[in-house]
Write a protein that holds these residues in place. Structure first.
Motif: not given
Ligand SMILES: [Zn+2]
Ligand SMILES: [Zn+2]
Ligand SMILES: [Zn+2]
Ligand SMILES: [Zn+2]
Length: 488
Positions: A49, A52, A68
């Motif tokens: 992702c 993050c 995600c």
């Molecule tokens: Zn994420």
């Protein structure tokens, strides 16, 4: 490096015939050929992702539909949503005095509650009535796709068909090679049975696949369509309340038509991919696994191996005239390079690349995840037309190796040479002339092609049985954009 908005004045001809700027080309040190995005294999290394930086194996990514589970995009403007916290005063409990006892107001500690907000367009999850959550990450209500069951049915059906076709192909190839009598099938050699191959590929066994085909109910087309509402043409349209096409299509399962039905979009995962030469199967790029890293373990970019040509300045191209052209030539490698400028027609014809071994092609067809279409290294003649010729090639130039410390030197060495205007570390400026025939029409895009013959020292340690030697003479053709032919 080029500016993003600047057109590419110099294009290199890839070994497949495509014209590309040097920044989008690769260089295979094993085939000693320029490769572009069209003539290499792209393989997904890892999913992650971008928000993050969580990374996951591809099986997990597939399970999560490549999204995600903790990051979201704004359904209105597609910017990443941020989690915001507010102090929520819990509802005060007021005891009714009539029910006995004193009027008492019970006050609780305020509690932190979270919602999603877009810093770009100010959309929040509260706008569409999604309740605030007591935890910062996750726990957002998920909507189920109303057509999930049918989609899964279709998926199973297509998987079963693909498996069937694959098995037929393997059967066919096995027969073909058995007749020749030379070839031991991969199944025999490795003890790998068809069922095991299916297992490895993550496909169901043949029994369940044939039942999936048998029990499948195809969709039926129907001539009856739901009527439009009566006020469809008369009702006033409020554009603030209806969604745009991109907003609708961002969630294909629901396709909300009203903005009040927009829902946060789970962020799509990004992939790190490695790229492989299709002819020799060697890696051209391989990123580091860690999603936070932008570095590469292998990075065979043309920018590091092929002499770079840039236009310094040029006179306008006029039909029937000669015009001056100043080019800069740099040697990006760590070895001295001799460069010779040739006319494109002096380029030696490309040698034949040997076809891939049968063993390899069967290995490919067993590997169900990979692209099975066999790729032939076709060296297509590039299709381009030029209006002008660069007149002064035929010289041999020596360009020094790259020296990072020389970047700080101010002085360029000015040659008195007719061709070389100046040299500075691994760069030199060339004074050339462009000849445009009189019959070229004014107003058409002006261009010229020039072929570079350059020496290249391969630093790859040669493999045991290969005939790789260290010094090579390589060729590359560049196409120079010279603006437009002026009309007089
Ligand atoms: Zn994420
Ligand atoms: Zn290669
Ligand atoms: Zn190519
Ligand atoms: Zn937004």
């Amino acid at each position: 490096m080029a500016y993003l908005t600047q057109p590419d004045y110099i294009k290199y001809i890839c070994s497949c015939g495509q014209l590309k700027p040097i920044t989008s080309l690769y260089f295979c040190r094993h085939c000693l050929k320029i490769r572009c995005g069209f003539c290499i294999c792209h393989e997904v290394d890892s999913h992650y992702c971008a928000n993050c930086l969580e990374n996951m194996p591809s099986s997990e990514a597939r399970l999560k539909k490549n999204r995600c589970s903790s990051c979201f995009d704004c359904p209105s403007c597609f910017h990443t949503l941020s989690t915001r916290a507010t102090m929520a005063q819990p509802r005060q409990v007021v005891q009714d005095p009539a029910a006995g006892g004193d009027a008492k107001v019970e006050s609780k500690q305020p509690k932190k509650m979270y919602y999603l907000s877009c810093f770009n367009c100010r959309w929040t999850s509260r706008d569409v009535g999604i309740p605030d959550q007591p935890v910062a990450s996750g726990g957002w209500p998920e909507r189920t796709n109303p057509f999930a069951a049918r989609v899964n049915q279709l998926l199973d059906y297509y998987k079963a068909i693909a498996l069937q076709e694959k098995q037929e192909k393997i059967e066919r190839e096995r027969k073909k090679f058995n007749i020749r009598g030379k070839y031991i099938t991969l199944t025999d050699k490795t003890g790998l049975t068809g069922a095991m191959a299916r297992n490895i590929a993550g496909l169901p066994s043949s029994d369940s696949s044939s039942s999936a085909i048998a029990s499948f109910v195809p969709s039926q087309a129907s001539a009856e369509v739901e009527e439009l509402p009566e006020d469809f043409y008369t009702k006033e349209v409020n554009l603030n309340q209806i969604t745009s096409m991109p907003q609708r299509l961002a969630s294909p399962e629901w396709q909300p038509s009203s903005v009040s039905r927009l829902h946060p979009l789970a962020k799509l995962l990004s992939v790190k991919r490695s790229q492989r030469c299709r002819v020799c199967d060697h890696n051209l790029t391989k990123p580091e696994y860690n999603p936070g890293s932008i570095k590469f373990k292998i990075e065979l970019l043309a920018y590091y191996h092929v002499p770079e040509v840039k236009v310094i300045s040029q006179e306008p191209v006029r039909a029937g005239h000669k015009s001056a052209l100043l080019l800069k030539l740099s040697n990006p490698t760590g070895h001295e390079m001799t460069v010779q400028l040739l006319q494109p027609e002096d380029l030696p014809p490309p040698e034949e690349t040997e076809p891939k071994s049968i063993e390899k092609s069967l290995e490919r067809s067993l590997n169900l995840d990979k692209d099975t279409s066999s790729y032939k290294a076709i060296e297509r003649p590039p299709r381009y037309s030029v209006t002008s010729r660069v007149t002064s090639p035929g010289v041999t130039l020596t360009v020094a190796q790259r020296d990072d410390a020389a970047e700080y030197d101010d002085d360029a060495q000015h040659d008195t040479n007719d061709i070389i205007m100046w040299r500075k570390s691994n760069k030199l400026a060339l004074r050339l002339e462009v000849d445009t025939p009189a019959e070229v029409q004014g107003g058409v895009p002006a261009s010229a092609a020039i072929c570079l013959q350059y020496s290249y020292r391969n630093t790859v340690p040669p493999a045991a049985h290969s005939a790789l030697h260290r010094d090579h003479t390589l060729y590359t053709t560049v196409l120079i954009d010279l603006g437009t032919v002026s009309s007089n």
